[in-house]
Design a protein around this motif. Sequence first.
Motif, mmCIF file in Angstrom:
data_model
loop_
_atom_site.group_PDB
_atom_site.id
_atom_site.type_symbol
_atom_site.label_atom_id
_atom_site.label_comp_id
_atom_site.label_asym_id
_atom_site.label_seq_id
_atom_site.Cartn_x
_atom_site.Cartn_y
_atom_site.Cartn_z
ATOM 1 N N HIS A 148 0.863 -1.225 0.278
ATOM 2 C CA HIS A 148 -0.263 0.202 -0.306
ATOM 3 C C HIS A 148 0.528 1.222 0.435
ATOM 4 O O HIS A 148 0.228 2.596 -0.667
ATOM 5 C CB HIS A 148 -0.737 0.218 1.469
ATOM 6 N N ILE A 149 1.299 1.249 1.023
ATOM 7 C CA ILE A 149 2.651 1.987 0.766
ATOM 8 C C ILE A 149 3.085 2.370 -0.844
ATOM 9 O O ILE A 149 3.868 4.301 -0.629
ATOM 10 C CB ILE A 149 3.763 2.072 2.749
ATOM 11 N N ASN A 150 3.858 1.622 -0.568
ATOM 12 C CA ASN A 150 4.223 2.030 -1.991
ATOM 13 C C ASN A 150 3.934 2.093 -3.623
ATOM 14 O O ASN A 150 4.111 3.265 -4.079
ATOM 15 C CB ASN A 150 4.980 0.230 -3.097
ATOM 16 N N LEU A 151 2.476 2.125 -2.864
ATOM 17 C CA LEU A 151 1.401 2.924 -3.879
ATOM 18 C C LEU A 151 1.669 3.815 -3.957
ATOM 19 O O LEU A 151 1.268 4.692 -4.959
ATOM 20 C CB LEU A 151 0.317 1.763 -4.044
ATOM 21 N N LEU A 152 1.306 4.481 -2.533
ATOM 22 C CA LEU A 152 0.654 6.060 -2.341
ATOM 23 C C LEU A 152 2.092 6.868 -2.397
ATOM 24 O O LEU A 152 1.635 7.981 -3.106
ATOM 25 C CB LEU A 152 0.327 5.599 -1.542
ATOM 26 N N LYS A 153 3.022 5.995 -2.230
ATOM 27 C CA LYS A 153 3.963 6.854 -2.305
ATOM 28 C C LYS A 153 4.345 7.357 -4.153
ATOM 29 O O LYS A 153 4.644 8.598 -4.252
ATOM 30 C CB LYS A 153 5.378 6.066 -2.263
ATOM 31 N N ARG A 154 4.052 6.142 -4.864
ATOM 32 C CA ARG A 154 3.942 6.659 -6.113
ATOM 33 C C ARG A 154 2.756 7.206 -6.934
ATOM 34 O O ARG A 154 3.677 8.567 -7.923
ATOM 35 C CB ARG A 154 3.669 5.591 -7.083
ATOM 36 N N ALA A 155 1.516 7.254 -6.086
ATOM 37 C CA ALA A 155 0.671 8.112 -6.282
ATOM 38 C C ALA A 155 1.447 9.194 -6.297
ATOM 39 O O ALA A 155 0.810 10.724 -7.398
ATOM 40 C CB ALA A 155 -0.469 7.569 -6.013
ATOM 41 N N LYS A 156 1.422 9.716 -4.727
ATOM 42 C CA LYS A 156 1.846 10.944 -4.746
ATOM 43 C C LYS A 156 3.779 12.504 -5.757
ATOM 44 O O LYS A 156 3.093 12.299 -6.337
ATOM 45 C CB LYS A 156 2.497 11.470 -3.108
ATOM 46 N N ALA A 157 4.090 10.692 -6.287
ATOM 47 C CA ALA A 157 4.493 11.285 -7.036
ATOM 48 C C ALA A 157 4.071 11.656 -8.217
ATOM 49 O O ALA A 157 4.487 12.943 -9.161
ATOM 50 C CB ALA A 157 6.076 10.327 -7.182
ATOM 51 N N ASN A 158 2.909 11.526 -8.638
ATOM 52 C CA ASN A 158 1.821 11.546 -10.106
ATOM 53 C C ASN A 158 1.409 13.358 -9.388
ATOM 54 O O ASN A 158 0.790 13.528 -10.484
ATOM 55 C CB ASN A 158 1.420 10.770 -10.241
ATOM 56 N N GLY A 159 1.855 14.101 -8.743
ATOM 57 C CA GLY A 159 1.289 15.510 -8.228
ATOM 58 C C GLY A 159 1.487 16.624 -7.093
ATOM 59 O O GLY A 159 3.028 15.463 -6.776
ATOM 60 N N ASP A 160 1.481 17.491 -6.598
ATOM 61 C CA ASP A 160 1.217 17.848 -5.199
ATOM 62 C C ASP A 160 0.241 17.488 -3.810
ATOM 63 O O ASP A 160 0.409 18.400 -3.227
ATOM 64 C CB ASP A 160 1.564 19.589 -5.564
ATOM 65 N N TYR A 161 -0.716 16.938 -4.800
ATOM 66 C CA TYR A 161 -2.101 16.823 -3.311
ATOM 67 C C TYR A 161 -2.509 14.952 -4.030
ATOM 68 O O TYR A 161 -2.988 14.773 -4.806
ATOM 69 C CB TYR A 161 -2.733 17.598 -3.842
ATOM 70 N N LEU A 162 -2.842 14.022 -2.520
ATOM 71 C CA LEU A 162 -2.987 12.680 -3.105
ATOM 72 C C LEU A 162 -4.572 12.724 -2.001
ATOM 73 O O LEU A 162 -4.562 13.393 -0.601
ATOM 74 C CB LEU A 162 -2.035 12.061 -2.936
ATOM 75 N N ILE A 163 -4.966 12.359 -2.502
ATOM 76 C CA ILE A 163 -6.020 12.024 -1.793
ATOM 77 C C ILE A 163 -6.580 10.620 -1.707
ATOM 78 O O ILE A 163 -6.674 10.044 -3.013
ATOM 79 C CB ILE A 163 -8.427 13.238 -2.591
ATOM 80 N N VAL A 164 -6.584 9.876 -1.083
ATOM 81 C CA VAL A 164 -7.494 9.108 -0.585
ATOM 82 C C VAL A 164 -8.611 8.410 -0.457
ATOM 83 O O VAL A 164 -9.827 9.345 0.959
ATOM 84 C CB VAL A 164 -6.272 8.380 0.468
ATOM 85 N N ALA A 165 -9.624 7.999 -1.449
ATOM 86 C CA ALA A 165 -10.914 7.528 -0.904
ATOM 87 C C ALA A 165 -11.164 6.712 -0.541
ATOM 88 O O ALA A 165 -10.609 5.201 -1.670
ATOM 89 C CB ALA A 165 -12.051 7.737 -2.410
ATOM 90 N N LEU A 166 -11.240 6.224 0.575
ATOM 91 C CA LEU A 166 -10.676 4.768 1.709
ATOM 92 C C LEU A 166 -12.489 4.136 1.723
ATOM 93 O O LEU A 166 -13.233 4.450 2.644
ATOM 94 C CB LEU A 166 -9.943 5.518 3.269
ATOM 95 N N SER A 167 -12.378 3.086 0.871
ATOM 96 C CA SER A 167 -14.092 2.441 1.991
ATOM 97 C C SER A 167 -14.259 1.965 3.227
ATOM 98 O O SER A 167 -13.698 1.764 3.218
ATOM 99 C CB SER A 167 -13.460 1.067 1.114
ATOM 100 N N THR A 168 -15.213 2.474 3.104
ATOM 101 C CA THR A 168 -16.407 2.706 4.069
ATOM 102 C C THR A 168 -16.802 0.963 5.095
ATOM 103 O O THR A 168 -16.333 0.427 3.987
ATOM 104 C CB THR A 168 -17.769 3.252 4.652
ATOM 105 N N ASP A 169 -16.690 0.739 6.310
ATOM 106 C CA ASP A 169 -16.854 -0.550 6.288
ATOM 107 C C ASP A 169 -18.483 -0.686 5.820
ATOM 108 O O ASP A 169 -18.146 -2.060 4.834
ATOM 109 C CB ASP A 169 -17.312 -1.143 7.553
ATOM 110 N N GLU A 170 -19.082 -0.166 5.549
ATOM 111 C CA GLU A 170 -20.767 -0.704 4.491
ATOM 112 C C GLU A 170 -20.344 -0.710 3.801
ATOM 113 O O GLU A 170 -20.327 -2.043 3.239
ATOM 114 C CB GLU A 170 -21.598 0.219 4.879
#
Length: 130
Positions: free
Chosen positions: A17-39
Amino acid sequence: MKRVITYGTFDLLHYGHINLLKRAKANGDYLIVALSTDEFNKKDKNKICYFEYEKRKALLEAIRYVDLVIPEENWKQKAEDIKLYKIDTFIMGDDWKGKFDYLGEYCEVKYLERTPEISTTKIKEELKND
Ligand code: C2G
């Protein structure tokens, strides 16, 4: 400011997950994560998380690459999210390759290579067999 968004459950947070988030952030300046709710996980993704939403959210918010965590409540919210948050690039791991190409109408769509040898399912299974 280049804004990036990615979606996921991020249960039992691990280095894939961290590898993904790190590379995602490298594609821009601001990273939003839409986190799946429990429901959403239970109803539509057939996933029962080890950590409830608030705990998974707190973990993500502690990661230097993550600027904002929002709830992912259904499969259909992505286009609205992209418009609402003025997203430039939508990013997912390549296990989703092709599945979200339709969002190309609203922003750039990129699939990044998954970290091959790790998954939440694998962690659970290996711990069970210990
Ligand atoms: N990931 C990765 N490498 C791994 C495991 C996960 O790169 N070894 C990536 C996935 O490809 C995904 C993100 O990390 O982009 C989050 O993974 P999950 O929590 O498993 O997300 P998923 O259940 O696939 O939910 O609407 C989209 C869904 O919410 C995605």
